[in-house]
Design a protein around this motif. Sequence first.
Motif, PDB file in Angstrom:
ATOM      1  N   GLY A   1      -4.444   2.806  -0.353  1.00  0.00           N
ATOM      2  CA  GLY A   1      -4.595   1.441  -0.845  1.00  0.00           C
ATOM      3  C   GLY A   1      -3.495   1.076  -1.796  1.00  0.00           C
TER       4      GLY A   1
ATOM      5  N   PHE B   1      -1.250  14.853  -4.379  1.00  0.00           N
ATOM      6  CA  PHE B   1      -0.040  15.062  -5.174  1.00  0.00           C
ATOM      7  C   PHE B   1      -0.085  16.436  -5.831  1.00  0.00           C
ATOM      8  CE2 PHE B   1       1.193  10.537  -5.377  1.00  0.00           C
ATOM      9  CZ  PHE B   1      -0.016   9.937  -5.066  1.00  0.00           C
TER      10      PHE B   1
ATOM     11  N   TYR C   1       1.777  18.339  -9.187  1.00  0.00           N
ATOM     12  CA  TYR C   1       2.584  18.170 -10.386  1.00  0.00           C
ATOM     13  C   TYR C   1       2.744  19.528 -11.066  1.00  0.00           C
ATOM     14  CZ  TYR C   1       1.542  13.127 -10.119  1.00  0.00           C
ATOM     15  OH  TYR C   1       1.420  11.816  -9.715  1.00  0.00           O
TER      16      TYR C   1
ATOM     17  N   THR D   1       0.842  -1.191   0.000  1.00  0.00           N
ATOM     18  CA  THR D   1       0.000   0.000   0.000  1.00  0.00           C
ATOM     19  C   THR D   1       0.876   1.239   0.000  1.00  0.00           C
ATOM     20  OG1 THR D   1      -0.073  -0.007   2.411  1.00  0.00           O
ATOM     21  CG2 THR D   1      -1.828  -1.178   1.257  1.00  0.00           C
ATOM     22  N   GLY D   2       0.207   2.331  -0.202  1.00  0.00           N
ATOM     23  CA  GLY D   2       0.962   3.583  -0.270  1.00  0.00           C
ATOM     24  C   GLY D   2       0.926   4.101  -1.673  1.00  0.00           C
ATOM     25  N   ALA D   3       0.745   5.379  -1.766  1.00  0.00           N
ATOM     26  CA  ALA D   3       0.605   5.973  -3.087  1.00  0.00           C
ATOM     27  C   ALA D   3       1.955   6.101  -3.760  1.00  0.00           C
ATOM     28  CB  ALA D   3      -0.060   7.329  -2.965  1.00  0.00           C
ATOM     29  N   ASN D   4       1.903   6.255  -5.017  1.00  0.00           N
ATOM     30  CA  ASN D   4       3.103   6.448  -5.814  1.00  0.00           C
ATOM     31  C   ASN D   4       2.875   7.534  -6.824  1.00  0.00           C
ATOM     32  OD1 ASN D   4       5.713   4.948  -5.904  1.00  0.00           O
ATOM     33  ND2 ASN D   4       4.318   3.302  -5.386  1.00  0.00           N
ATOM     34  N   ASN D   5       3.866   8.401  -6.938  1.00  0.00           N
ATOM     35  CA  ASN D   5       3.719   9.445  -7.932  1.00  0.00           C
ATOM     36  C   ASN D   5       3.825   8.858  -9.332  1.00  0.00           C
ATOM     37  OD1 ASN D   5       6.496   9.334  -6.665  1.00  0.00           O
ATOM     38  ND2 ASN D   5       6.948  10.264  -8.648  1.00  0.00           N
TER      39      ASN D   5
END
Lengths: 117, 115
Positions: free
Chosen positions: B98, B33, B35, A100-104
């Motif tokens: 998630g 985020f 950008y 889990t954990g977001a990713n750019n």
Amino acid sequence: AQSVSQHNHHVILSEAASLELGCNYSYGGTVNLFWYVQYPGQHLQLLLKYFSGDPLVKGIKGFEAEFIKSKFSFNLRKPSVQWSDTAEYFCASSIGGDQTGANNLFFGTGTRLTVIP
Amino acid sequence: GAGVSQSPRYKVAKRGQDVALRCDPISGHVSLFWYQQALGQGPEFLTYFQNEAQLDKSGLPSDRFFAERPEGSVSTLKIQRTQQEDSAVYLCASSWPGPRGNEQFFGPGTRLTVL
């Protein structure tokens, strides 16, 4: 480091022509892949994504893309384009896996598609 | 429900001015985020928040760029002493927590022009 290449900068097609937009990514590990579309005057919207499983992914509006790991490619296809498909298309990647954990996202430079009625 | 909103939509600044750009994410989205999209380019990552914690700011181009999300919802991107090279569209995106493949929902962006 990740990078995404889109080799077609501007594609012009007539309505009903078939479309294929190229996308290559550089990350050698598990990867998530996306195609986003930006219609004139609108914000980025997700067309489809590859997370895992079947490498042929179907998205909205009749678009599909195929993940070919051996070629580091994720090309976007549509058998018959419409005038309303005129837009900017961006391919993007992020680090994949089950954690889990977001990713750019890492984006390509985009491909402008013009469909002539 | 409402999507991601950003304000202002357009900002013109004189070189050297400070600017603040606001992002309202989708309610309940933990991840946020920022950008930067220069003309003719794809968006480039600036920074990432999980709730109020700024977990990644590796994309911020200089120490003139600062982002915050003090209560884990609204976020502000601040650029101090703007330069012409800061001219770009600044995009905000949010997503549910998630798996890493979760979709990011983008706002309309703020177009910053530095004269």
